[in-house]
Write a protein that holds these residues in place. Structure first.
Motif, PDB file in Angstrom:
ATOM      1  N   GLY A 154     -83.306 -37.907  56.625  1.00 28.29           N
ATOM      2  CA  GLY A 154     -83.665 -39.262  56.993  1.00 28.29           C
ATOM      3  C   GLY A 154     -85.118 -39.582  56.749  1.00 28.29           C
ATOM      4  N   PHE A 155     -85.411 -40.870  56.601  1.00 24.24           N
ATOM      5  CA  PHE A 155     -86.773 -41.371  56.448  1.00 24.24           C
ATOM      6  C   PHE A 155     -87.464 -40.742  55.221  1.00 24.24           C
ATOM      7  N   LEU A 156     -86.743 -40.778  54.111  1.00 21.19           N
ATOM      8  CA  LEU A 156     -87.244 -40.169  52.877  1.00 21.19           C
ATOM      9  C   LEU A 156     -88.051 -41.141  52.032  1.00 21.19           C
ATOM     10  N   ALA A 157     -87.893 -42.422  52.260  1.00 23.34           N
ATOM     11  CA  ALA A 157     -88.596 -43.419  51.435  1.00 23.34           C
ATOM     12  C   ALA A 157     -88.825 -44.675  52.265  1.00 23.34           C
ATOM     13  N   VAL A 158     -89.722 -44.554  53.221  1.00 20.27           N
ATOM     14  CA  VAL A 158     -89.980 -45.643  54.155  1.00 20.27           C
ATOM     15  C   VAL A 158     -91.155 -46.479  53.665  1.00 20.27           C
ATOM     16  N   ALA A 159     -90.940 -47.765  53.530  1.00 22.19           N
ATOM     17  CA  ALA A 159     -92.011 -48.657  53.098  1.00 22.19           C
ATOM     18  C   ALA A 159     -93.137 -48.661  54.130  1.00 22.19           C
ATOM     19  N   ASP A 160     -94.367 -48.686  53.623  1.00 19.65           N
ATOM     20  CA  ASP A 160     -95.555 -48.768  54.488  1.00 19.65           C
ATOM     21  C   ASP A 160     -95.705 -47.552  55.405  1.00 19.65           C
ATOM     22  N   GLU A 161     -95.093 -46.429  55.044  1.00 14.22           N
ATOM     23  CA  GLU A 161     -95.254 -45.189  55.794  1.00 14.22           C
ATOM     24  C   GLU A 161     -96.092 -44.231  54.949  1.00 14.22           C
ATOM     25  N   PRO A 162     -97.336 -43.973  55.327  1.00 15.77           N
ATOM     26  CA  PRO A 162     -98.227 -43.190  54.457  1.00 15.77           C
ATOM     27  C   PRO A 162     -97.773 -41.757  54.208  1.00 15.77           C
ATOM     28  N   LEU A 167     -93.605 -40.939  48.335  1.00 19.39           N
ATOM     29  CA  LEU A 167     -94.957 -41.110  47.795  1.00 19.39           C
ATOM     30  C   LEU A 167     -95.473 -39.832  47.149  1.00 19.39           C
ATOM     31  N   LEU A 168     -94.742 -38.729  47.315  1.00 19.71           N
ATOM     32  CA  LEU A 168     -95.126 -37.451  46.705  1.00 19.71           C
ATOM     33  C   LEU A 168     -94.429 -37.223  45.364  1.00 19.71           C
ATOM     34  N   ARG A 194     -85.528 -47.057  46.828  1.00 15.58           N
ATOM     35  CA  ARG A 194     -86.967 -46.773  46.729  1.00 15.58           C
ATOM     36  C   ARG A 194     -87.208 -45.329  46.276  1.00 15.58           C
ATOM     37  N   LEU A 195     -86.428 -44.398  46.819  1.00 15.45           N
ATOM     38  CA  LEU A 195     -86.573 -42.999  46.429  1.00 15.45           C
ATOM     39  C   LEU A 195     -86.166 -42.786  44.971  1.00 15.45           C
ATOM     40  N   GLU A 196     -85.054 -43.379  44.585  1.00 13.57           N
ATOM     41  CA  GLU A 196     -84.588 -43.266  43.199  1.00 13.57           C
ATOM     42  C   GLU A 196     -85.636 -43.803  42.236  1.00 13.57           C
ATOM     43  N   GLN A 197     -86.218 -44.942  42.548  1.00 12.51           N
ATOM     44  CA  GLN A 197     -87.229 -45.535  41.671  1.00 12.51           C
ATOM     45  C   GLN A 197     -88.478 -44.663  41.590  1.00 12.51           C
ATOM     46  N   ALA A 198     -88.900 -44.102  42.716  1.00 10.61           N
ATOM     47  CA  ALA A 198     -90.101 -43.268  42.722  1.00 10.61           C
ATOM     48  C   ALA A 198     -89.904 -42.002  41.911  1.00 10.61           C
ATOM     49  N   LEU A 199     -88.763 -41.353  42.082  1.00 10.11           N
ATOM     50  CA  LEU A 199     -88.501 -40.116  41.344  1.00 10.11           C
ATOM     51  C   LEU A 199     -88.359 -40.387  39.850  1.00 10.11           C
ATOM     52  N   THR A 200     -87.702 -41.484  39.510  1.00  7.25           N
ATOM     53  CA  THR A 200     -87.529 -41.835  38.093  1.00  7.25           C
ATOM     54  C   THR A 200     -88.866 -42.166  37.448  1.00  7.25           C
TER      55      THR A 200
END
Length: 247
Positions: A154-162, A167-168, A194-200
């Motif tokens: 859970g909470f793998l791609a939370v917007a505005d969560e530093p 984000l890694l 969000r996670l899919e987009q970041a990893l891609t």
């Protein structure tokens, strides 16, 4: 499976661990298993044994070691009891990103010195809270983590969560496998996207899937355990490690 009880010195104390290995004598690629929020217990020892049987040296750490000895949780009732839920959440919140990374550094150093371990490429996997930790460790130790899995994390791609793991992505060198649960408020569709987009965007080799099961599907003592989804998770995990770590 053969199991070694050991302790790992960390910057914050001493962490109890077990190291599970295949039955035959030898050395194998290492994997770190991060448990769900309820913590290390017999179910996770059995899961570590099963993973060891696939040809890995499996480290199972007591992630709550800073709390000292405490009464174990009953996974069947913990979330329905306000006092127990608050106690559990307090322990979960104690695992800051900084602490998680410090511990991972200690675990990796420990594994590097074990005769049961071959090579320096390590895998991680985690469940629920541990799924988030698995991705955090991969993003902070790209030099060592070659494969990272998260199951009903859970909470793998939370917007505005530093400290959100997504984000890694641009710091992650591992092959990444994420298997979420359907209708899971801790990993809803916006986080999945969000996670899919970041990893891609980061060029990370990955798979983000949603299993037709509920949060907790892979852990045998969880109320939402799903045998079919659990077997699917074992197959996916074995494939990830075989491709990334070998045996």
């Amino acid at each position: 499976m053969p199991t070694v009880n050991a302790t790992v010195p960390t910057e914050d104390g001493v962490c109890a661990v077990t190291l599970h290995t295949p039955a035959e004598h030898g050395s194998w690629p290492a994997v770190i298993v991060y448990p769900d929020a309820v913590g290390v217990r017999e179910t996770f020892s059995a899961m570590a044994d099963r993973l060891a049987g696939l040809g890995y040296a499996v480290l199972l750490p007591d992630v709550y070691y800073r709390a000292g000895e405490f009464a174990p949780f009953d996974i069947a009732t913990v979330f329905g009891d306000p006092a127990e839920r608050n106690r559990l959440f307090s322990l979960m919140q104690s695992l800051t990103t900084e602490r998680v990374v410090r511990d991972a550094n200690a675990f990796l150093e420990f594994l590097a010195g074990r005769p049961e371990v071959s090579g320096d490429r390590v895998g991680t996997t985690g469940y629920c809270m541990g799924g988030r930790i698995s991705l955090i460790v991969a993003g902070n130790r790209p030099d060592r983590i070659a494969a990272a899995a998260s199951f009903h994390g859970g909470f793998l791609a939370v917007a505005d969560e530093p400290d959100s793991p997504h984000l890694l992505a641009d710091r992650t060198a591992a092959n990444v496998l994420v298997a979420g649960a359907e209708n899971d408020d801790s990993f809803p569709p916006d986080q999945q996207e969000r996670l899919e987009q970041a990893l891609t965007a980061a060029g990370v080799r990955h798979s983000v899937e949603i299993y037709p099961a509920q949060h907790g599907f892979a852990v045998p003592d969880a109320p939402a355990f799903d045998a079919a989804a659990s077997e699917r998770h074992w197959t996916a995990l074995a494939d990830l490690y075989a491709k990334s770590l070998g045996t």
